[in-house]
Each structure stands twice: as C-alpha cells, then as structure tokens.
Design an enzyme around this catalytic site. Structure first.
Site, PDB file in Angstrom:
ATOM      1  N   ARG A  99      84.786  48.651  39.349  1.00 21.29           N
ATOM      2  CA  ARG A  99      83.521  48.395  38.661  1.00 21.29           C
ATOM      3  C   ARG A  99      83.303  46.919  38.351  1.00 21.29           C
ATOM      4  NH1 ARG A  99      81.121  52.984  35.423  1.00 21.29           N
ATOM      5  NH2 ARG A  99      80.754  54.234  37.269  1.00 21.29           N
ATOM      6  N   LYS A 102      84.221  68.352  20.363  1.00 20.34           N
ATOM      7  CA  LYS A 102      85.189  68.334  21.464  1.00 20.34           C
ATOM      8  C   LYS A 102      86.342  69.275  21.089  1.00 20.34           C
ATOM      9  CE  LYS A 102      87.213  65.027  24.686  1.00 20.34           C
ATOM     10  NZ  LYS A 102      87.202  63.658  25.156  1.00 20.34           N
ATOM     11  N   GLU A 136      83.839  48.346  31.802  1.00 17.92           N
ATOM     12  CA  GLU A 136      84.819  47.536  32.522  1.00 17.92           C
ATOM     13  C   GLU A 136      84.277  46.147  32.848  1.00 17.92           C
ATOM     14  OE1 GLU A 136      84.195  50.734  33.183  1.00 17.92           O
ATOM     15  OE2 GLU A 136      86.129  51.701  32.816  1.00 17.92           O
TER      16      GLU A 136
HETATM   17  C1  LIG Z   1      84.310  54.022  34.708  1.00 20.34           C
HETATM   18  C2  LIG Z   1      85.270  54.877  33.945  1.00 20.34           C
HETATM   19  N1  LIG Z   1      86.018  54.331  32.977  1.00 20.34           N
HETATM   20  C3  LIG Z   1      86.900  55.100  32.299  1.00 20.34           C
HETATM   21  C4  LIG Z   1      87.033  56.423  32.572  1.00 20.34           C
HETATM   22  C5  LIG Z   1      88.088  57.253  31.882  1.00 20.34           C
HETATM   23  N2  LIG Z   1      87.499  58.308  31.050  1.00 20.34           N
HETATM   24  C6  LIG Z   1      87.433  59.580  31.450  1.00 20.34           C
HETATM   25  S1  LIG Z   1      86.705  60.577  30.346  1.00 20.34           S
HETATM   26  C7  LIG Z   1      86.473  59.294  29.289  1.00 20.34           C
HETATM   27  C8  LIG Z   1      85.795  59.545  27.982  1.00 20.34           C
HETATM   28  C9  LIG Z   1      84.418  60.026  28.179  1.00 20.34           C
HETATM   29  O1  LIG Z   1      83.824  60.204  26.940  1.00 20.34           O
HETATM   30  P1  LIG Z   1      82.471  61.013  26.838  1.00 20.34           P
HETATM   31  O2  LIG Z   1      81.566  60.589  27.913  1.00 20.34           O
HETATM   32  O3  LIG Z   1      81.981  60.901  25.451  1.00 20.34           O
HETATM   33  O4  LIG Z   1      82.912  62.502  27.166  1.00 20.34           O
HETATM   34  P2  LIG Z   1      83.804  63.504  26.290  1.00 20.34           P
HETATM   35  O5  LIG Z   1      85.184  63.462  26.875  1.00 20.34           O
HETATM   36  O6  LIG Z   1      83.763  63.064  24.875  1.00 20.34           O
HETATM   37  O7  LIG Z   1      83.163  64.821  26.484  1.00 20.34           O
HETATM   38  C10 LIG Z   1      86.974  58.113  29.802  1.00 20.34           C
HETATM   39  C11 LIG Z   1      86.987  56.829  29.116  1.00 20.34           C
HETATM   40  C12 LIG Z   1      86.227  56.954  33.599  1.00 20.34           C
HETATM   41  N3  LIG Z   1      86.323  58.229  33.963  1.00 20.34           N
HETATM   42  N4  LIG Z   1      85.355  56.166  34.254  1.00 20.34           N
END
Ligand SMILES: Cc1ncc(C[n+]2csc(CCOP(=O)(O)OP(=O)(O)O)c2C)c(N)n1
Length: 644
Positions: A405, A288, A377
């Site tokens: 959710r 990342k 969630e």
């Molecule tokens: C249902 C939901 N919960 C929380 C989030 C907030 N959120 C946005 S990006 C993220 C992290 C995602 O991690 P990953 O899928 O590993 O992607 P990366 O950012 O590491 O590329 C979170 C928790 C969301 N978008 N949707």
C-alpha cells in the site's frame, strides 16, 4: 469431526432458502448461524469475533437484498464466515483456511456471492461504487450495491477516497458502517472519537428516533418514497448538519446509528433504505464477539484465537517440555524496547497492528514513543519520514503484504529524500492460512530496486536483533539510507535468543559451511532448511557450501566473486517471488561480472500461491528441505557450466 447445523440452518443452501423463511424465524437463524461459527472455529481455528458481531447483519442483508444479483462487498473479509455459510459453503466450512479448502476471505473464484475478493482493508467503498457506476452504465438501475465496512477499515485513506467520489454521484450505493469500536486492537484516532460522539449525542438520537418512527410508519414507500426522503432529509439537515455530520458533508445521506445486532429492526431499516436512491450510509453499532462471552470481554485476543474449548473458553496452546524459540515479532518488540532504552531518539510506528507486530510491548513501556496510527499504511510511512527529518530514529513496522500500500511513500517520501527510516517487514514470505492476499511475496523485488535502500533478512533471532542494532548505528553514523529488515510470521530457531548486540557490516554475508560440490545461497530463515539438509547430503556424498547472504542490497560482492570463482553450480533460496527477487539479484551480478555458472533459483513462482500450512506451501513451491535436496541432486547430475 462432524459439526451439525441447527434445524433451520440445515435447510439453507442458498440465500433464496433464507428468503423463503418468515421474518419471525430470523432470530433462530441468527442463533443457529452463530452457534455454527462457534462450533467450527473452536475446532478448526480462524477469525472469530468479527464474524460473530455481524451475524444479524449477514442474515438481514441476504434476507432483504436479492443476492447475488445485488452486490454485497465485505471489507477485509475476515468477518464473512456467516456469509459463506449462508451462500452454499456450509457443509464445506470445516475446510476453511486449510490447504485445498475454502479461503478465509471472500474470493471471486470461490462463489458468485463473493462480489469482490478481499483480505486487505478499506477497498469495499471504491469497489462497490465501481460496480454501481457500471450497473448504471448498463441500465441495471434497480441493482443494489452494498459495502460493509468496519470502523477500523474506515480509518484508511482509501475509504475516504471512495466516499469523496461516491458523494458526488447519484450511484445506488449503500455503505454499512459496522461500528464496534475495535480494529484488531481498540480502534484509534479522531474518527473513532467522532463516531462515539455521534452515537452518544442526545440531540441526534432524539431526532433519529423521530426519523425512524416516521420511516416505520411508511410500510411501502412506493411512489411516495421521494417525498419521504426529502422530509427525512430536511429534518436530518436542520439538526444533523448543525452538528456538521461528516458523512453528510461528503454528500452521503447518513442514517443511524442503529443497533446492528437487532435483527428485527435491521431488516426493517434495510428494507426502507432499498427505496431511497443515491449514495447513503447506515451506521450500525455492533459488538465484536457478540454471543460468546469470552470473545465479548477480550476482543483483541478473540480476533483470531486459534482452536479453543467452546465450553470453558480456554484457548488451546501446544505445551512443550523444553523452552521454545520465540516468535520473530516478539524478538522485534522486545529488542526495540532494549534499543530505545539506550537511545532516546528511537520511536516505533505501526498501522493498526500493535499486537500483531508486538509493538504493543513498546506502547506499554514507552507510550509516548510508540504510535498506532490506525489502518493507514501510507500515512505510517510518510509520518515516519517526517519524524526522520527531525532526527528521530524510526522503526516503522508494517506487514510485508500491507507495505504494498505504501510503495510510493517509500519511494517518494523516504528514499528520494534520503531519509533513514527503518522498515521492519513482519510476515514476509508465505504466511500460511491467510493465503495469497496476505503472503509477503513481493517486498524483496519492490524494495531492492529503489535507490537509497538497504534490504536485509535475518536467518534467526540473533541476526534480527543484530540487524535492528546495526540499522540504528548506521543512522547515527551516516543517516541517509532507508533500511529494510524482513522476517517471517511465527517462531524462529533459537530458544536462547537474547544474545548481546553485535554490529553486522552492511552488505556482508556469512559463510556457514565450506563445500566443494555446489554452493547454496540463502536469504533469511529458509537458510535453516539448508542446515537441516547437511547430514542427508553428506550421506549422499554431496559436499555443499552454504552462504547466509543476509543482504540482498547491497549484495556481498566479495563473497559472490568467491562463490562464482569456486563454484560452477549455484542454488539460491528465498521465501519471496522469483521475479526480481534475491535469486535475480545474484543472476544480475553473475552476468554483469562475466561468470557463467549454472544457477537454479528457488522461491515463490509467478503464480498465486493459495492458503495452507507454511510447510505445505513451501513444499508446493519447492523450497522446503525436500525441494532444496531435489534441486541440489538434479543440479549435481547436470553438466555444470552453461554455454552462452
Ligand atoms: C491494509 C490492511 N491493513 C491491515 C490489515 C489487518 N487487519 C485485518 S482486520 C483489521 C481490523 C479491522 O477492523 P474493522 O474494520 O473495524 O473490523 P472488525 O474486525 O472490528 O470487525 C486489521 C487491521 C488489513 N487486513 N489490511
């Protein structure tokens, strides 16, 4: 400010242009794409580290697959900046996340390359599987369907529901697991440990190299594809299944892990996988923030850093001469620790948003009593319910939009069981640049209709503290109702916010200003717009009464009787949907009690509000100062009482 793309990128107006390039030019495309993202985000802000990490994947996917006919589905979508830039949105990319500009997430209305609209996580596998099944039904057997999902998003139940279904089909589905060990904060949970194990397993890696060497030798699978696949499978099964590969056990062919930042290898592997039928998963390891030092080092900070100096890596923050009001989330985080210091039963829960919710303050101060449960969630709510059965006082912090959710968990696992979980809904109301997928528009309406639920919203920091204090007192005293406290993104209005705790009687509003001409009833921080309008109204000779209702459930009935007895003109203001929201609750009270004042409701209309600055969106919806003044003036100029 004009941002110029590099030489190759400047000529890529669509993935077809990319596909005309020679493979040897792809590393340069990646460099230029990465630079273009850095140049843009440093000036205009937005999500950052995730898009940098998938530059190579983005280029490889559009190079190898026949987009837009082949369907690329990005999970969450915060990492899709490179995808947007390669798919005809390069020159408009500076408008990303601004009012009237490009959305920060893939959006079906915006481009045919955006196969599925996103913002919330973990939807990619189910939606891509749906597309794959539809393609098969429509005899498009050659079409490819690719879900790109992060290791964070993979922790959600929905992702597993999708894999469970996919593994029992012969769908043409490729899941790309983009594993960078991060969600916004470091990823958590057993799956993360499993992915690390499989990545570092010696036996596995040896086997993987053999498999890929073998695949590498087959330049064109052609009719021998099936044979190769079965050989690969035999090898995989003997060794990998011995380690019980999780994905294999779900019926998906598992490939990898490979270096997802190696463009050469990626294009080869993706090309090979095109010929392998059925549901499969490619495990890619990426970094990342890749290619921008500070973002690689502090990945949480650079998830969405705001504008920054791209040379020094300094994140630009506004500097003020006077103390500023805190963010609501920090009032939550600090207040929770204060309360927890006095009451050892208090615990905190967040689904993957420790820094976004500021629960990280408690996680640091009291690591045993604060839980990040991953992007889950539904689980967060039921887990909180479980703890509540054993007498823990649980503050479960979920962004309003993500609470959607866990609605059944709220109804079935909390309220029906008369469990007193405290829900702190951050980012309630219109959130701004993240847009419609992230607006916390519906929580008032969906929470207030559930029995055994209190629903409140503080107008300022002091009220947030006092509502948090009151919620745990209520549990100590009664302990049978859930308690929702909704508050917005961003800063409050009180620089001196650490006021002593005071109980707020549940269901009691407060009259802030007496007035004779018209009553304005507000819920939450939008009440501050009304306060700011007092002096303008005074100059216009309009004497407004203002009530900060604080609770939408239970409503302050005594106060409402007073209001409807005294006022034949009433305005309600809320940063929530008009359908079924606070204003609706006031109308229900009026009708049920035989009053017939003229009521004007201000709030979020029954249409999607796009992205922009909160002030722009409040203006669009007509509940900023100007909108409130207009509503007051127009109601003053109409006849008061409605005849039925
Ligand atoms: C249902 C939901 N919960 C929380 C989030 C907030 N959120 C946005 S990006 C993220 C992290 C995602 O991690 P990953 O899928 O590993 O992607 P990366 O950012 O590491 O590329 C979170 C928790 C969301 N978008 N949707």
């Amino acid at each position: 400010m004009l941002i110029t793309p590099g030489k190759l990128l400047a000529k890529i107006d669509s993935p077809e242009d990319l596909r005309k390039l020679d493979r040897t030019q792809l590393p340069q495309v990646c460099n230029e794409l990465r630079q273009y993202i850095i140049d843009n985000v440093s000036v205009y802000g937005g999500h950052f580290g995730a898009s940098l990490g998938v530059v190579e994947l983005t280029v490889a996917l559009h190079y190898v697959f026949n987009t837009p006919d082949d369907q690329l589905v990005w999970d969450v979508g915060h990492q899709a900046y490179g995808h947007k830039i390669l798919t005809g949105r390069r020159d408009n990319f500076h408008s990303n996340r601004t009012y009237g500009g490009l959305s920060g997430f893939p959006k079906r209305k915006e481009s045919i390359y955006d196969a599925f609209g996103v913002g919330h996580s973990s939807t990619s596998i189910s939606s891509a599987l749906g597309m794959a099944v539809a393609s098969a039904l429509q005899n498009h057997h050659e079409r490819q369907h690719i879900a790109i999902i992060g290791d964070g998003a993979m922790t959600a139940g929905l992702a597993f529901e999708g894999m469970n279904h996919a593994g029992a089909t012969d769908s043409n589905l490729l899941i790309i697991l983009n594993d960078n060990c991060m969600a916004i904060d470091p990823n958590v949970g057993a799956l993360k440990e499993y992915l690390t194990d499989i990545t570092t397993s010696h036996t596995y890696n040896k086997l993987r190299d053999e498999v890929w060497n073998m695949l590498g030798k087959m330049s064109n699978f052609g009719k021998s594809a099936q044979e190769v696949v079965s050989k690969v499978e035999t090898m995989m099964k003997t060794a990998i299944l011995r380690q019980s590969n999780l994905f294999e056990s779900l019926g998906l062919r598992y490939f990898g892990p490979i270096d997802g930042n190696d463009i050469g290898h990626l294009t080869e592997v993706l090309n090979d996988l095109k010929s392998i039928p059925g549901p499969k998963i490619l495990h890619c390891l990426t970094v990342k923030g890749k290619g921008y030092g500070p973002a690689e080092k502090d990945q949480t900070k650079w998830h969405a850093p705001g504008v920054f100096d791209k040379i020094t890596g300094e994140i630009k923050k506004k500097v003020y001469d006077t103390p500023q009001p805190p963010k609501f989330q920090d009032v939550f985080g600090n207040t929770l620790v204060e309360l927890a210091e006095k009451n050892s039963k208090i615990v905190g829960v967040t689904p993957a948003m420790p820094s976004g919710s500021s629960l990280n303050i408690m996680m640091k101060a009291m690591p045993d009593r604060a839980f990040d449960v991953g992007i889950a969630e539904q689980h967060a709510v039921t887990f909180s319910a479980g703890m509540a059965t054993r007498g823990e006082v649980v503050y479960c912090n979920i962004y309003s939009t993500f609470m959607q959710r866990s609605y059944d968990q709220v109804v079935h696992d909390v309220c029906m069981q008369e469990l007193p979980v405290i829900f702190c809904l951050d980012r309630a109301g219109l959130v701004g640049a993240d847009g419609p997928t992230h607006h916390g528009a519906y929580d008032i309406a969906f929470m207030r209709c559930v029995p055994n639920m209190i629903v409140s919203s503080p107008m300022n920091e002091q009220e947030l503290r006092n509502l948090m204090y009151t919620a745990q007192l209520d549990i100590i005293q009664k302990g049978s109702q859930a308690f929702t406290i909704r508050y917005p993104r961003g800063n409050g209005v009180m620089p001196q916010w650490q006021t002593p705790f005071e109980e707020i009687k549940i269901g009691k509003g407060r009259k802030i200003k007496e007035g004779t001409d018209i009553a304005v009833l507000t819920l939450g921080p939008v009440g501050n717009y009304v306060v700011d309008a007092y002096s303008i109204l005074e100059k216009e000779g309009i004497d407004v009464a203002h009530y900060d209702m604080r609770f939408v459930k239970p409503l302050d009935e005594a106060m409402l009787h007073e209001i409807f007895r005294l006022h034949d003109r009433v305005i309600t203001v809320e940063d929530g949907c008009l359908q079924g929201g606070f204003g609706s609750a006031v109308l229900e009270f009026m009708i049920d009690n035989g009053y017939n004042s003229r009521v004007k409701r201000l709030g979020i209309p029954d249409s999607l509000v796009e992205h922009g600055e909160p002030a722009e969106l409040h203006h669009e919806c007509g509940f900023d100062i100007e909108g409130i003044l207009d509503a007051i003036r127009s109601l003053m100029h109409t006849g008061a009482t409605v005849s039925f």
